[in-house]
Write a protein that holds these residues in place. Structure first.
Motif, short mmCIF file in Angstrom:
data_model
loop_
_atom_site.label_atom_id
_atom_site.label_comp_id
_atom_site.label_asym_id
_atom_site.label_seq_id
_atom_site.Cartn_x
_atom_site.Cartn_y
_atom_site.Cartn_z
N ILE A 90 15.17 3.61 -8.86
CA ILE A 90 13.78 4.17 -9.59
C ILE A 90 12.78 3.70 -8.89
O ILE A 90 12.55 2.56 -9.09
CB ILE A 90 14.10 4.00 -11.11
CG1 ILE A 90 15.14 4.47 -11.61
CG2 ILE A 90 12.85 4.52 -11.61
CD1 ILE A 90 15.48 4.15 -13.06
N VAL A 91 12.06 4.13 -8.33
CA VAL A 91 10.80 3.96 -7.72
C VAL A 91 9.34 4.27 -8.36
O VAL A 91 9.36 5.56 -8.64
CB VAL A 91 10.68 4.34 -6.32
CG1 VAL A 91 9.24 4.00 -5.50
CG2 VAL A 91 11.89 4.21 -5.52
N THR A 92 8.89 3.54 -8.86
CA THR A 92 7.68 3.64 -9.72
C THR A 92 6.32 3.72 -8.62
O THR A 92 6.02 3.02 -7.63
CB THR A 92 7.14 2.48 -10.75
OG1 THR A 92 7.21 1.37 -10.03
CG2 THR A 92 8.34 2.60 -11.69
N ASP A 93 5.32 4.52 -9.02
CA ASP A 93 4.22 4.69 -8.25
C ASP A 93 3.27 3.86 -8.60
O ASP A 93 2.62 3.56 -9.75
CB ASP A 93 3.62 6.05 -8.56
CG ASP A 93 2.54 6.52 -7.55
OD1 ASP A 93 2.27 5.44 -6.65
OD2 ASP A 93 1.71 7.28 -8.12
N SER A 94 3.11 2.69 -7.97
CA SER A 94 2.05 1.66 -8.39
C SER A 94 0.63 1.91 -7.85
O SER A 94 -0.34 0.98 -8.43
CB SER A 94 2.58 0.12 -7.64
OG SER A 94 2.38 0.49 -6.33
#
Length: 97
Positions: A90-94
């Motif tokens: 799971i990659v979050t948009d920082s």
């Protein structure tokens, strides 16, 4: 009359010498107190190191005895997965604030 004073004077000189050695001589009371503090610090540090060593020996024992510890290390440190297993990241948009 002179011989009557020789023993007390001799004893006083011996006492004075012993007191001087106790307070100011080599390995005096101040050195002793400093060494006791140093030993106390070293004992605390040794206790910490002993606990760390016990944890390391337990981990080594786990690695030798069972495959669960090896599997856990492979998963957490190396990112390995079992065959027929799915891995999701799971990659979050920082950049969005």
């Amino acid at each position: 009359m002179i011989s009557k004073w020789k023993l007390p004077i001799l004893l006083f000189i011996i006492l004075a010498y012993l007191q001087y050695a106790f307070w100011f001589g080599k390995n005096n009371i101040f050195d002793y107190q400093q060494n006791r503090k140093t030993v106390a610090v070293m004992q605390v540090e040794n206790a910490k190191l002993k606990l760390r060593n016990e944890q390391m020996f337990a981990e080594i024992s786990d690695l030798y005895e069972g495959s669960d510890a090896i599997e856990e290390r492979a998963r957490s440190h190396l990112g390995m997965i079992k065959p027929d297993e799915h891995f999701y990241r799971i990659v979050t948009d920082s950049s969005s604030d």
